[in-house]
Scaffold this active site. Sequence first.
Site, PDB file in Angstrom:
ATOM      1  N   LEU A  69      -1.225   7.400   3.425  1.00 35.02           N
ATOM      2  CA  LEU A  69      -2.288   7.395   2.423  1.00 35.02           C
ATOM      3  C   LEU A  69      -2.918   6.003   2.443  1.00 35.02           C
ATOM      4  O   LEU A  69      -2.240   5.016   2.704  1.00 35.02           O
ATOM      5  CB  LEU A  69      -1.727   7.668   1.019  1.00 35.02           C
ATOM      6  N   ASP A  70      -4.201   5.930   2.141  1.00 35.65           N
ATOM      7  CA  ASP A  70      -4.868   4.630   2.064  1.00 35.65           C
ATOM      8  C   ASP A  70      -4.197   3.759   1.014  1.00 35.65           C
ATOM      9  O   ASP A  70      -3.698   4.264  -0.009  1.00 35.65           O
ATOM     10  CB  ASP A  70      -6.348   4.803   1.693  1.00 35.65           C
ATOM     11  N   ARG A  71      -4.226   2.456   1.231  1.00 33.73           N
ATOM     12  CA  ARG A  71      -3.534   1.533   0.336  1.00 33.73           C
ATOM     13  C   ARG A  71      -3.914   1.692  -1.141  1.00 33.73           C
ATOM     14  O   ARG A  71      -3.036   1.709  -2.013  1.00 33.73           O
ATOM     15  CB  ARG A  71      -3.783   0.086   0.794  1.00 33.73           C
ATOM     16  N   THR A  73      -4.862   4.257  -2.731  1.00 36.64           N
ATOM     17  CA  THR A  73      -4.637   5.634  -3.169  1.00 36.64           C
ATOM     18  C   THR A  73      -3.185   5.819  -3.599  1.00 36.64           C
ATOM     19  O   THR A  73      -2.304   5.119  -3.134  1.00 36.64           O
ATOM     20  CB  THR A  73      -4.963   6.594  -1.997  1.00 36.64           C
TER      21      THR A  73
END
Length: 235
Positions: A69-71, A73
């Site tokens: 997951l993106d940081r 998020t």
Amino acid sequence: MNTKTIHSTKENLQVLFEDNHLLIVNKRPGDIVQGDKTGDIPLVEVGKAYIADKYDKPGAVYLGVAHRLDRPTSGVIIFARTSKALTRLNKLFADRETKKIYWAVVKNDPPNKKGTLVHFLKRNPKQNKSYANIKEVPDSKRAVLHYEILKKLDNFTALQIELETGRHHQIRAQLSSINCPIKGDLKYGSDRSNKDGSIHLHARKITFVHPVKKEEITITAPVPSDNVWKSISKQ
């Protein structure tokens, strides 16, 4: 990132599910899943420390990363505790045999109460950003998501999103392209950042077949504890 950001540690790790094959956790915004140039401790290493501590394991602990997951998020992350489980999880994700539900808080309403977005995403590695195109362009990848309005808030709208494909920054880029930037997401058109550096995108739920036991399981991740998320989860 400011000092208000709380990162996951082996003591406060939000474990959603664990057995001999899997460790599933609720990623906090600001956690990185795997190591990067920042040198910050990644979630996979926190997971290893948690297992070593809880089960008093000497030596190296195995924990495989099946997806990311993106940081900024938050939400569900699945780690594999064995190489066999990781191989099978990788295949599940590659074959799109997982059902992933996200919640997003966006500025502006989408065109319809529910709908499907299809774009061709082109990634710019230097900017670490993806651009959504209506038509196919060179080096682009087809991206598909389904959305529906979950709840109307005072200044924002909460959406439920089901991903059909898993592209770099897919949800962020696609929602931005229909003038629905995610709250706090400066990179994709939000007016302002969130104080803790997060964006209001949460991997809410994942359904998949257990790689060893072959049973279908669904894992739901509680939302972060800010007032906007709380107002949605109370519905």
